[in-house]
Enzyme design. Structure first.
Site, short mmCIF file in Angstrom:
data_model
loop_
_atom_site.label_atom_id
_atom_site.label_comp_id
_atom_site.label_asym_id
_atom_site.label_seq_id
_atom_site.Cartn_x
_atom_site.Cartn_y
_atom_site.Cartn_z
CG ASP A 224 2.71 -12.66 -16.29
OD1 ASP A 224 2.56 -12.35 -17.30
OD2 ASP A 224 4.16 -12.47 -15.83
CG HIS B 226 1.50 5.39 8.24
ND1 HIS B 226 0.20 5.11 8.03
CD2 HIS B 226 1.58 6.52 8.87
CE1 HIS B 226 -0.66 6.15 8.77
NE2 HIS B 226 0.29 6.92 9.00
#
Length: 345
Positions: A126, A77
């Site tokens: 990363d 949701h």
């Protein structure tokens, strides 16, 4: 629960209808670890990676990830998040990640907290891959959740990941502790907790927590935090800080006489025994240079096997606290662990 909530009776995926549920305050805390090399950990702690400001970038990414959870996970949701916090800690070869998410609504925020950890961890990967392309993101898991009809849930101890370092892992014994003062249960772990409504909502920068974290790291502690909580939620912050039973919790802020200063009361509520001499020594150190330091109501004591110390929320107050605590900590922690109990004759 014996059935999957997101699958209907025909076996089709569905979004759960939460319209009949009551709005309550809901909080979830999740964690994970980026396992890498000692070299990478040292570079990140020194902010000396080729891509600068590693932790700040990963923190922002984690917060952004939490906000986009409903876009990334199909059946989640959309939630109006009132708070997302992402914090980091270090072991010798691990960067630990912990995220908390908070909302007031009809459904929980577990997935938002988990997504924050995952995205923060991937961002760390990363940023360190140039040095360690073999780094691995492990153990993304839910720790606690609160709110709704089920109230508080906490991850069972037996479900903890196997052979993966956690925020509460015991580092190697540090210098400055005599061998006879160490026991097998000693854990040189510390949590820095900041009580500041302004810092919690982002209207001002906290300058005390990072100083404490750097100081404790220099003393050989594995440090979690700074954890930043609004003054009105410092009791939640203390529960968060004590979750893994660290050796030491040092808080800053919320020790004055203003109506919102509630750190001493919240601390007393979790203490089993007080250490009044520690708190008085910190006050006396401050008062000798700054008379208004006498207004600090900070306390110190033991919550189980954890030492908890309140410091004022000013750089000067924190410096005074560090000066008082540094010669005491090794012996105090050894006593709490059951050793080093030498009477002064």
């Amino acid at each position: 629960m014996s059935e999957l909530s997101h699958v209907d009776r025909e076996g089709r995926a569905r979004m759960v209808d939460v319209s009949a549920k009551s709005d309550t305050t809901r909080i979830a805390v999740a964690a994970g670890e980026l396992c890498t090399t000692a070299e990478v950990v040292a570079l990140v702690r020194a902010d000396d990676m080729p891509k600068a400001d590693v932790l700040s970038t990963a923190r922002i990414a984690g917060i952004a990830g939490a906000k986009k959870t409903s876009e990334l996970i199909p059946l989640c949701h959309q939630l109006a998040l009132s708070s997302v916090k992402v914090e980091f800690g270090f072991t010798e070869d691990t960067i630990t990640i912990e995220a908390s998410a908070k909302t007031k609504g009809p459904t929980g925020v577990e997935m938002e907290a988990l997504t924050a950890v995952a995205v923060a961890g991937l961002t760390l990967h990363d940023m360190v891959k140039a040095v360690d392309p073999a780094a691995t993101l492990n153990g993304v898991r839910l720790l606690t959740k609160d709110g709704g009809k089920h109230g508080h849930w906490e991850r069972p101890a037996e479900r903890a990941p196997v052979d993966i370092p956690t925020l509460a892992d015991e580092p190697e014994p540090t210098e400055g502790i005599a061998p006879e003062e160490l026991s097998d249960s000693d854990q040189r772990t510390a949590v820095v907790l900041v009580a500041s409504t302004g810092a919690a909502i982002g209207t001002r920068a906290d300058t005390t927590g990072p100083v404490l974290a750097e100081w404790l790291g220099g003393l050989g502690f594995s440090v979690r935090g700074p954890l930043i909580y609004a003054d009105a939620e410092i009791d939640i912050g203390l529960a968060d800080a004590l979750r893994f039973e660290p050796s030491l919790v040092i808080s800053t802020g919320g020790t004055g006489a203003s109506p919102t200063d509630a750190t001493p009361e919240a601390t007393l509520a979790v203490l089993d025994r007080e250490l009044p001499g520690v708190a008085e020594a910190i006050r006396q150190r401050g008062t000798a240079k700054f008379p208004l330091a006498a207004l600090s109501r900070g306390v110190a004591g033991l919550a189980g096997r954890s030492v908890v110390v309140n410091l004022p929320g000013s750089p000067g107050g924190v410096k005074d606290g560090m000066t008082v605590l540094e010669p005491l900590l090794d012996h105090l922690l050894a006593q709490v662990a059951g050793g080093g109990n030498h009477d002064n004759k």
